[in-house]
Design an enzyme around this catalytic site. Structure first.
Site, PDB file in Angstrom:
ATOM      1  CD  GLU A 102      -2.791   1.113   2.459  1.00  0.00           C
ATOM      2  OE1 GLU A 102      -3.405   2.045   2.815  1.00  0.00           O
ATOM      3  OE2 GLU A 102      -1.923   0.457   3.555  1.00  0.00           O
ATOM      4  CE  LYS A 108      -8.667   1.147   3.028  1.00  0.00           C
ATOM      5  NZ  LYS A 108      -8.023   1.498   3.971  1.00  0.00           N
ATOM      6  CB  CYS A 121      -4.866  -1.275   4.536  1.00  0.00           C
ATOM      7  SG  CYS A 121      -4.344  -0.911   6.354  1.00  0.00           S
TER       8      CYS A 121
END
Length: 489
Positions: free
Chosen positions: A260, A316, A368
């Site tokens: 990330e 995301k 994440c």
């Protein structure tokens, strides 16, 4: 024994201890067998309490659970949020006390609505409904769910059938039945034995099958210092580190993954670096990297993009409060340094994004924090043959947070019968097989890379097909027999 009486102080101390025991079920301790014990300690004497007393006991359990299990919040606030010790302690305590309210509300509602009739069922059902509430209310925080501890326990084979919430339900029901056993209700041994022995006859991999040739993957871990990462020096170090690690990979690798926000800059700023890296990739090799994007409308995204022999991108969808956007920004921005985000607030990516493709394999992404949401990952698994997550766990420091995060990621692989590849900034970088077992692992807090095989899988587990709603419905059905409304004369 659910009507056993304790002094209020002893009851609260037992609840606090039960919360700590629940933390010990999770990584790195992995004492999963303590889960039923923790539930049993809360169930003892519950029907001798008023709703208010039950709420206090639930809150004390939450203090024990989140106070011991999310100690990494302090690390994030103090070490990386530029917050002094007193204020960091206060904010951590506020977080813990606030999260504990979920358990307080659960037990308050339970005592308000349910009586002692078939309490061993209704209490277990109420527990899981409380976890369901914690999963979505105020964007949700499904961390340290009771079932997350069972990726390596005898209950693991239930995961592909009903997911983490079914594991929580079985664990809670085991706890209440064990309390009833102590009250000499010997019949309780039969359902406990069934719940724990049936999984031994189930094979987690029977639901999915290999769907193609294995991908040879390389996962890179740059171990960059978070405190200087966004400085010019940190940007140069990141570019050099990931470029050199990429050049060192063998030609036979199909896919290279950076974590990330591997390069601490926006994609348009990183384009010259990325083009240079792409020009040096071996023919047939793809590279996927986490990176920040911005568009002409002023929106910012936490994304994964493709280079080389790969197609697609992912933005995301489930953002982290206070990390990627600031709730109540007009009130909180500028009050203390912790609330001043180190970068512009992110914009949520759209739902229903197409999977990425590498070497004919479809890849479902979770960036994440998203990996802890079982239903979000199941939705990705329905449209992909391989799961991937990139993360920056540097924010956790050397706390237990990264190991808890890894455990939940492993459970997602087990639930969906998919290989999962996980690249992180400083650990834990792993390849996980469809049974939740780690097949390759990089050491934490080191510059490292790992290579291994990830097999595209076809077919769906029952959990991938349905998600969590059957487990939630079962929990609701278990609560119904205990409702007072159904037993009024």
């Amino acid at each position: 024994m659910s009507e056993l009486r304790f002094s209020p102080l002893l009851g609260c101390l037992l609840a606090l201890a039960a919360g700590v025991l629940t933390t010990l079920t999770a990584s790195p301790f992995e004492l999963w067998w303590l889960g039923p014990v923790a539930v049993g300690l809360l169930y003892l004497g519950i029907h001798a309490l008023t709703p208010g007393q039950a709420a206090l006991r639930g809150w004390c359990y939450g203090l024990g659970l989140f106070g011991s299990g999310t100690s990494w919040v302090y690390v994030s606030i103090h070490d990386y949020g530029y917050t002094g010790v007193p204020l960091a302690v206060f904010l951590t305590a506020l977080f813990v006390a606030s999260m504990a309210l979920f358990l307080a509300v659960t037990l308050w509602l339970y005592r308000r609505l349910c009586g002692p009739r078939l309490a061993f069922l209704s209490f277990a059902g109420a527990w899981v409904l409380g976890e369901w509430l914690r999963t979505w209310l105020f964007t949700g925080f499904p961390w340290l769910l009771l079932g997350s501890a069972h990726v390596d326990s005898p209950l693991a084979s239930w995961a592909p059938i009903g997911g983490v919430y079914l594991l929580s339900l079985i664990t809670a029901l085991t706890g209440t039945l064990l309390v009833e056993f102590l009250a000499r209700r010997w019949w309780t041994t039969a359902p406990v034995a069934a719940l724990w022995l049936v999984p031994l006859a189930l094979l987690p991999t029977q639901w999915t099958q290999p769907g193609g040739e294995p991908l040879r993957v390389a996962l890179l871990q740059g171990n960059l210092d978070q405190l200087i990462k966004w400085t010019p020096e940190g940007q140069r170090e990141a570019a050099n580190t990931y470029s050199e690690l990429t050049r060192a990979q063998p030609d036979a690798v199909d896919l290279i993954v950076w974590p990330e926000a591997a390069l601490p800059m926006f994609e348009d700023q990183a384009r010259p670096i990325l083009e240079r890296v792409q020009s040096n990739l071996s023919p047939g090799t793809a590279l996927l990297t986490g990176i920040l994007q911005r568009d002409a409308e002023g929106s910012y995204f936490n994304s994964v993009i493709a280079l080389g022999e790969a197609k697609g991108e992912y933005r995301k969808e489930h953002l982290v409060p206070f990390g990627e956007y600031l709730p109540l920004e007009s009130l909180l921005a500028g009050t203390i340094a912790f609330f001043d985000l180190p970068m512009p607030a992110m914009t949520r990516g759209p739902s229903g994004q197409a999977p990425m493709r590498v070497a004919g394999t479809t890849i479902g992404n979770a960036i994440c924090y998203e990996i802890i949401y079982a239903d979000l990952v199941a939705e990705r698994a329905r449209h992909s043959e391989l799961l991937m997550t990139v993360s920056n766990d540097t924010w956790f420091g050397e706390s237990i947070g990264p190991l808890q995060h890894l455990q939940m990621a492993r459970l997602r692989a087990l639930e969906n019968g998919r290989y999962l590849i996980r690249a992180t900034s400083n650990g834990v970088t792993v390849i996980v097989d469809p049974r939740g077992r780690i097949t390759a692992r990089a050491p934490q807090f080191e510059v490292a890379s790992i290579t291994g095989e990830a097999v595209p899988m076809r077919g769906f587990t029952p959990f991938t097909r349905t998600g969590s709603w059957p487990a939630w419905l079962l929990a609701l059905l278990l609560v119904l027999p205990g409702l007072r409304l159904l037993h009024k004369p």
